[in-house]
Design a protein around this motif. Structure first.
Motif, mmCIF file in Angstrom:
data_model
loop_
_atom_site.group_PDB
_atom_site.id
_atom_site.type_symbol
_atom_site.label_atom_id
_atom_site.label_comp_id
_atom_site.label_asym_id
_atom_site.label_seq_id
_atom_site.Cartn_x
_atom_site.Cartn_y
_atom_site.Cartn_z
ATOM 1 N N GLY A 135 80.296 -38.141 21.908
ATOM 2 C CA GLY A 135 81.148 -37.109 21.335
ATOM 3 C C GLY A 135 80.602 -35.734 21.673
ATOM 4 N N ASN A 136 80.437 -34.905 20.641
ATOM 5 C CA ASN A 136 79.897 -33.557 20.836
ATOM 6 C C ASN A 136 78.411 -33.466 20.514
ATOM 7 N N HIS A 137 77.745 -34.594 20.452
ATOM 8 C CA HIS A 137 76.344 -34.610 20.036
ATOM 9 C C HIS A 137 75.463 -35.178 21.138
ATOM 10 N N ALA A 138 74.250 -34.661 21.217
ATOM 11 C CA ALA A 138 73.268 -35.152 22.177
ATOM 12 C C ALA A 138 71.927 -35.317 21.471
ATOM 13 N N GLY A 139 71.142 -36.270 21.948
ATOM 14 C CA GLY A 139 69.798 -36.455 21.426
ATOM 15 C C GLY A 139 69.740 -36.984 20.008
ATOM 16 N N LEU A 140 70.726 -37.808 19.609
ATOM 17 C CA LEU A 140 70.709 -38.379 18.267
ATOM 18 C C LEU A 140 69.807 -39.606 18.235
ATOM 19 N N ARG A 141 69.136 -39.802 17.124
ATOM 20 C CA ARG A 141 68.244 -40.944 16.995
ATOM 21 C C ARG A 141 69.042 -42.242 16.961
ATOM 22 N N ALA A 142 68.593 -43.227 17.726
ATOM 23 C CA ALA A 142 69.260 -44.523 17.723
ATOM 24 C C ALA A 142 69.146 -45.201 16.365
ATOM 25 N N LEU A 143 68.045 -44.947 15.673
ATOM 26 C CA LEU A 143 67.846 -45.493 14.336
ATOM 27 C C LEU A 143 68.071 -44.404 13.298
ATOM 28 N N ASP A 144 68.938 -44.687 12.334
ATOM 29 C CA ASP A 144 69.141 -43.795 11.191
ATOM 30 C C ASP A 144 68.300 -44.366 10.055
ATOM 31 N N VAL A 145 67.310 -43.606 9.588
ATOM 32 C CA VAL A 145 66.245 -44.166 8.753
ATOM 33 C C VAL A 145 66.042 -43.359 7.479
ATOM 34 N N THR A 146 65.863 -44.072 6.357
ATOM 35 C CA THR A 146 65.360 -43.473 5.121
ATOM 36 C C THR A 146 64.368 -44.445 4.498
ATOM 37 N N ALA A 147 63.598 -43.956 3.538
ATOM 38 C CA ALA A 147 62.641 -44.816 2.836
ATOM 39 C C ALA A 147 62.499 -44.349 1.401
ATOM 40 N N THR A 148 62.271 -45.313 0.508
ATOM 41 C CA THR A 148 62.056 -45.004 -0.901
ATOM 42 C C THR A 148 60.813 -45.719 -1.396
ATOM 43 N N LEU A 149 60.299 -45.229 -2.522
ATOM 44 C CA LEU A 149 59.106 -45.819 -3.137
ATOM 45 C C LEU A 149 59.377 -46.084 -4.608
ATOM 46 N N ASP A 150 58.993 -47.259 -5.060
ATOM 47 C CA ASP A 150 58.969 -47.586 -6.484
ATOM 48 C C ASP A 150 57.506 -47.718 -6.866
ATOM 49 N N GLU A 151 56.951 -46.656 -7.469
ATOM 50 C CA GLU A 151 55.517 -46.640 -7.756
ATOM 51 C C GLU A 151 55.117 -47.705 -8.755
ATOM 52 N N ALA A 152 55.953 -47.937 -9.762
ATOM 53 C CA ALA A 152 55.613 -48.922 -10.790
ATOM 54 C C ALA A 152 55.484 -50.322 -10.188
ATOM 55 N N ARG A 153 56.369 -50.626 -9.254
ATOM 56 C CA ARG A 153 56.346 -51.955 -8.623
ATOM 57 C C ARG A 153 55.510 -51.982 -7.357
ATOM 58 N N ARG A 154 54.958 -50.828 -6.961
ATOM 59 C CA ARG A 154 54.189 -50.711 -5.719
ATOM 60 C C ARG A 154 54.996 -51.290 -4.547
ATOM 61 N N GLN A 155 56.206 -50.745 -4.412
ATOM 62 C CA GLN A 155 57.139 -51.281 -3.428
ATOM 63 C C GLN A 155 57.764 -50.174 -2.598
ATOM 64 N N LEU A 156 57.569 -50.269 -1.298
ATOM 65 C CA LEU A 156 58.190 -49.370 -0.336
ATOM 66 C C LEU A 156 59.392 -50.080 0.268
ATOM 67 N N VAL A 157 60.527 -49.371 0.362
ATOM 68 C CA VAL A 157 61.708 -49.951 1.000
ATOM 69 C C VAL A 157 62.157 -49.030 2.122
ATOM 70 N N LEU A 158 62.291 -49.587 3.298
ATOM 71 C CA LEU A 158 62.756 -48.851 4.475
ATOM 72 C C LEU A 158 64.173 -49.306 4.783
ATOM 73 N N PHE A 159 65.107 -48.347 4.850
ATOM 74 C CA PHE A 159 66.501 -48.643 5.197
ATOM 75 C C PHE A 159 66.768 -48.141 6.612
ATOM 76 N N VAL A 160 67.252 -49.019 7.467
ATOM 77 C CA VAL A 160 67.404 -48.677 8.885
ATOM 78 C C VAL A 160 68.773 -49.138 9.391
ATOM 79 N N VAL A 161 69.507 -48.200 9.992
ATOM 80 C CA VAL A 161 70.738 -48.536 10.703
ATOM 81 C C VAL A 161 70.444 -48.430 12.198
ATOM 82 N N ASN A 162 70.539 -49.564 12.896
ATOM 83 C CA ASN A 162 70.392 -49.530 14.350
ATOM 84 C C ASN A 162 71.769 -49.265 14.949
ATOM 85 N N ARG A 163 71.934 -48.086 15.529
ATOM 86 C CA ARG A 163 73.230 -47.649 16.030
ATOM 87 C C ARG A 163 73.465 -48.031 17.491
ATOM 88 N N SER A 164 72.590 -48.834 18.044
ATOM 89 C CA SER A 164 72.814 -49.345 19.394
ATOM 90 C C SER A 164 73.717 -50.570 19.322
#
Length: 237
Positions: A135-164
């Motif tokens: 489209g009108n965009h260049a150099g976009l990351r193939a992976l759309d990524v976020t991450a969250t932390l639950d300190e009480a549960r000592r749990q990291l969660v990584l959310f990844v959309v692979n756009r390939s």
């Protein structure tokens, strides 16, 4: 498909603009009380010809866009405090019913994934890797990524959309501090093709699959499937 995947830029641009407008007004009026954003209705809505249909059957690629919405809300968690999907059942809906049954649309599964596993603190994610242009965009990351932390549960969660559409994404996920503390639960939303849809006759064309990945120390190696939404639920120490 590639152009459709650039919608992430629209979501981020709008949320950034609204946040900027709020800050500008606060500065002008010397207002220090925080003002938050409610995204009161969001979803995927396809225009058909000169009109729009509310009886939308969602494909796998639509489910990826739902996940990109959710990633944008997480990235803007400082200001976005409410975000309401519209609708729930039968109209632009993740759930389709009839008098004697129901099926779950492709869009249901990423919504469920984030609802079940997102932690209370959103983390900054640094990313380096393959990009794409469309489209009108260049150099976009193939992976759309976020991450969250639950300190009480000592749990990291990584959310990844692979756009390939065709390529796995081989990655090394490295913690800035701490280490992985055991096997990672992997939840993957995917289907045979980007046009896969669920129906009453075939309700399982797009689903969430679950497995595990070994992890220890400060780095996890994982290959994200093409056209997929993945949640890595990681115990950390």
């Amino acid at each position: 498909f590639a152009t459709y995947m650039t919608l992430s830029e629209l979501f981020d641009a709008r949320l950034t603009a609204y946040d900027g407008l709020i800050r500008a007004v606060q500065l002008e009026r010397r207002q220090t009380r925080p003002i938050y954003i409610a995204v009161d209705e969001w979803n995927v809505w396809h225009l058909v010809g000169q009109g729009a249909s509310t009886e939308t059957i969602y494909t796998l690629e639509d489910a990826l866009v739902v996940a990109m919405h959710l990633n944008a809300f997480l990235r803007h968690a400082r200001t976005v405090r409410m975000a309401n999907i519209a609708q729930i059942v039968n109209v632009l809906a993740p759930i389709i019913t009839k008098p004697d049954g129901l099926f779950l649309q492709s869009s249901f599964y990423p919504f469920e994934l984030y609802s079940r596993h997102a932690g209370s603190t959103v983390l900054d994610v640094q990313w380096d890797g393959d990009t794409f242009s469309a489209g009108n965009h260049a150099g976009l990351r193939a992976l759309d990524v976020t991450a969250t932390l639950d300190e009480a549960r000592r749990q990291l969660v990584l959310f990844v959309v692979n756009r390939s559409e065709h390529a796995d994404a081989e990655t090394a996920i490295t913690l800035a501090t701490g280490e992985f503390a055991g096997p990672v639960q992997v939840y993957t939303v995917n289907g045979a093709s980007i046009k896969a849809v669920n129906s009453f006759e075939q309700p399982g064309q797009v689903i969430t699959r679950e497995n595990q990945a070994p992890a220890k120390g400060g780095t996890l190696h994982y290959a994200f499937e093409p056209h997929s939404v993945t949640a890595l639920v990681c115990p950390v120490a």
